[in-house]
Write a protein that holds these residues in place. Structure first.
Motif, short mmCIF file in Angstrom:
data_model
loop_
_atom_site.label_atom_id
_atom_site.label_comp_id
_atom_site.label_asym_id
_atom_site.label_seq_id
_atom_site.Cartn_x
_atom_site.Cartn_y
_atom_site.Cartn_z
N LYS A 178 0.86 -1.18 0.00
CA LYS A 178 0.00 0.00 0.00
C LYS A 178 0.89 1.22 0.00
N LEU A 179 0.74 2.05 -1.02
CA LEU A 179 1.65 3.17 -1.23
C LEU A 179 1.11 4.46 -0.61
N GLN A 180 1.93 5.51 -0.70
CA GLN A 180 1.58 6.87 -0.29
C GLN A 180 1.07 6.92 1.16
N GLN A 181 1.82 6.30 2.06
CA GLN A 181 1.49 6.31 3.48
C GLN A 181 2.30 7.41 4.19
N THR A 182 1.63 8.21 5.01
CA THR A 182 2.29 9.21 5.83
C THR A 182 1.99 8.90 7.29
N LEU A 183 3.00 8.50 8.03
CA LEU A 183 2.83 8.10 9.42
C LEU A 183 3.39 9.18 10.34
N VAL A 184 2.59 9.61 11.30
CA VAL A 184 2.97 10.67 12.22
C VAL A 184 3.19 10.07 13.60
N GLY A 185 4.14 10.66 14.36
CA GLY A 185 4.43 10.17 15.70
C GLY A 185 5.44 9.04 15.71
N THR A 186 6.34 9.02 14.71
CA THR A 186 7.35 7.96 14.62
C THR A 186 8.25 7.98 15.84
N LYS A 187 8.49 6.82 16.43
CA LYS A 187 9.30 6.73 17.64
C LYS A 187 10.77 7.03 17.33
N GLY A 188 11.44 7.61 18.34
CA GLY A 188 12.86 7.90 18.21
C GLY A 188 13.17 9.17 17.46
N LEU A 189 12.16 9.92 17.07
CA LEU A 189 12.37 11.17 16.34
C LEU A 189 11.68 12.30 17.11
N PRO A 190 12.15 13.53 16.96
CA PRO A 190 13.21 14.00 16.06
C PRO A 190 14.60 13.86 16.65
N VAL A 191 15.59 13.81 15.75
CA VAL A 191 17.01 13.80 16.12
C VAL A 191 17.76 14.72 15.16
N VAL A 192 18.97 15.10 15.54
CA VAL A 192 19.80 15.92 14.66
C VAL A 192 20.20 15.09 13.44
N ALA A 193 20.03 15.65 12.26
CA ALA A 193 20.40 14.93 11.03
C ALA A 193 21.90 14.73 10.98
N PHE A 194 22.33 13.60 10.42
CA PHE A 194 23.76 13.28 10.39
C PHE A 194 24.54 14.29 9.58
N TYR A 195 23.92 14.92 8.57
CA TYR A 195 24.65 15.86 7.73
C TYR A 195 24.48 17.30 8.16
N SER A 196 23.76 17.54 9.25
CA SER A 196 23.64 18.90 9.76
C SER A 196 24.96 19.34 10.37
N SER A 197 25.39 20.55 10.07
CA SER A 197 26.66 21.04 10.59
C SER A 197 26.60 21.19 12.11
N ARG A 198 27.70 20.85 12.73
CA ARG A 198 27.83 20.99 14.18
C ARG A 198 28.83 22.09 14.51
N GLY A 199 28.79 22.53 15.75
CA GLY A 199 29.72 23.54 16.21
C GLY A 199 30.94 22.93 16.85
N PRO A 200 31.80 23.75 17.39
CA PRO A 200 31.72 25.21 17.32
C PRO A 200 32.09 25.72 15.93
N ALA A 201 31.64 26.92 15.60
CA ALA A 201 31.92 27.50 14.29
C ALA A 201 33.40 27.85 14.19
N ARG A 202 33.97 27.60 13.04
CA ARG A 202 35.40 27.83 12.87
C ARG A 202 35.77 29.31 12.94
N ALA A 203 34.88 30.19 12.46
CA ALA A 203 35.20 31.61 12.43
C ALA A 203 35.33 32.19 13.84
N TRP A 204 34.50 31.70 14.78
CA TRP A 204 34.58 32.15 16.17
C TRP A 204 34.09 31.01 17.06
N PRO A 205 34.99 30.11 17.48
CA PRO A 205 34.58 28.91 18.21
C PRO A 205 34.25 29.13 19.68
#
Length: 455
Positions: free
Chosen positions: A199-226
């Motif tokens: 069965k296609l086109q399913q949108t499930l809300v309330g997924t366990k274990g989420l939300p989390v920081v995405a693996f490709y989201s940049s982390r700190g500290p920022a190099r310009a001013w750490p």
């Protein structure tokens, strides 16, 4: 408001804007060309002059110093005029990759959403398995035979069936745990022709274990001013339903069928940043706080602490924030003055009159970070080297020392070799070597040749 919004049946619902808010867009980048710093600065200054309340900037300049970063310069000018600036952290992943490490602006990381776009797989024995799936149209996959393959060639020979593959291919992506259920069913009832329904086109809300920081989201500290901990908060940025120009390609089926849509599902900190910006305007937090970044950042941190990204809670927090980390304009000026910039570099950030008589790193910021710099001059280190001898023929070598221990940088030690040769001239030249090898990890070594010759 747009009713019936969806990405080909996923995330269907009503798309709404921020009530009583106007969106004004300033173009600072043309096509794929990297934006010019002067265009970004001009765009932000124009927005401030036009009287906006909040600006949302989903871009960053790396690895420029603060005084050459137009977003740093523009956001300080906006702060002085009572305009709050929200920026994206970037999507480079890993530590020290965040851009926009700006003390007087909000920096937003990208997080997932507790929502899953899925296909529901029902096996012939009634067991169900959910997997990630975004096929961009509806399809009829009811009670089809299960087949298996382990190569692209085997896949090409499968007829009308649901195929179980152990390699990446278009279809429902399931976890290893669920895969064992599927494999067990397919193998146990192989003689009965196993079947399944998707069965296609399913949108499930309330997924366990989420939300989390995405693996490709940049982390700190920022190099310009750490020395300021960034990003400040995380916002929804995973497969966010976003409006799109309807006459542009959105996705495809195979390589020949190109599809378009009024909405797209997009991921990145460029999606997370506007969520924070819109929430501020939605609650009028900007006007209630007098656009003081410290108050707004504290309010959003309290929201994130309790995972209550809603208008009522933010209004309550901004009306009665309780204890906050407050920072005045002069304290930001003191911080910039402490950065060991030249007069011209400092002036490029502040742009207006300022008093640098009390420079200070001590900023009353609602996050703490401790950075230790490794000492290099005078650093105490002990390195042990053992010798390895390769003797030339008919040679005896006495050598002192057998071990060298260096206990300080640029240390000096001596060695002594006594060579005795007992062969005749016909055996010359004779070759050997001595190698000093570091004990710990064998990281360094020094090799020297030994040659016995007659003149």
């Amino acid at each position: 408001m747009s009713k019936g919004a969806s990405f080909f049946g996923y995330a269907s619902g009503t798309a709404r804007g921020v009530p009583r808010a106007n969106v004004v867009m300033y173009k600072v980048q043309s096509g794929s060309r990297f934006p010019l710093a002067s265009d970004v600065l001009a765009g932000e200054d124009k927005a401030v002059a036009d009287g906006v309340d909040v600006t949302s900037i989903s871009m960053g300049f790396d690895p420029y110093p603060l005084y050459e970063d137009s977003i740093v310069v523009a956001s300080f000018g906006a702060f002085e005029k009572g305009v709050f600036v929200s920026t994206s952290a970037g999507k480079d992943g890993g530590t020290t990759t965040s851009h926009n490490g700006i003390p007087w602006a909000l920096t937003v990381a990208k997080g997932s959403v507790d929502r899953l776009f899925a296909g529901k797989l029902t096996l012939g024995n009634g067991a169900t398995v959910l997997g990630w799936f975004m096929f961009p149209t509806s399809a009829f996959l009811d009670n089809l035979p299960l087949s298996s393959c382990n190569s692209s060639h085997a896949l090409s020979e499968v007829g009308y069936a649901i195929v179980l593959c152990h390699f990446p291919s278009p279809g429902v992506l399931i976890s290893r745990k669920d895969a064992s259920v599927l494999i067990e069913y397919a193998t146990k009832v192989a003689h009965l022709l196993p079947s399944a329904t998707i069965k296609l086109q399913q949108t499930l809300v309330g997924t366990k274990g989420l939300p989390v920081v995405a693996f490709y989201s940049s982390r700190g500290p920022a190099r310009a001013w750490p020395y300021i901990l960034k990003p400040d908060v995380m916002g929804p940025g995973s497969l966010v339903l976003a409006s799109l120009v309807p006459n542009k390609p959105t996705t495809s089926i195979g390589s020949s069928i190109i599809l378009s849509s009024e909405f797209n599902a997009i991921a990145g900190t460029s999606m997370a940043c506007p969520h924070a910006s819109g929430l501020l305007r939605f609650s009028n937090a900007h006007t209630r706080s007098g656009a003081r970044p410290s108050v707004i950042i504290c309010a959003i941190l309290k929201l994130q602490l309790h995972w209550q990204w809603d208008r009522a809670t933010l209004i309550l927090i901004t009306l009665d924030p309780g204890p906050i980390y407050d920072v005045s304009r002069q304290e930001y000026v003191n911080l910039v003055c402490s950065m060991n910039f030249t007069w011209g570099q400092t002036k490029s950030i502040l742009r207006s009159s300022y008093n640098c008589s009390t420079p200070s790193y001590d900023l009353n910021y609602p996050a703490f970070i401790a950075i230790y710099k490794q000492k290099r001059e005078g650093m105490v280190m002990t390195r042990v080297f053992k010798r390895r001898l390769q003797l030339p023929k008919y040679t005896k070598i006495t050598m002192r020392p057998t071990t060298m221990v260096f206990s300080k940088k640029y240390g000096e030690l001596s060695q002594q070799l006594t060579i005795s040769y007992s062969g005749g001239n016909g055996s010359l030249p004779a070759h050997g070597s001595i190698t000093w090898i570091e004990e710990a990890g064998r990281k360094h070594s020094v090799w020297s040749p030994i040659v016995i010759f007659v003149i």
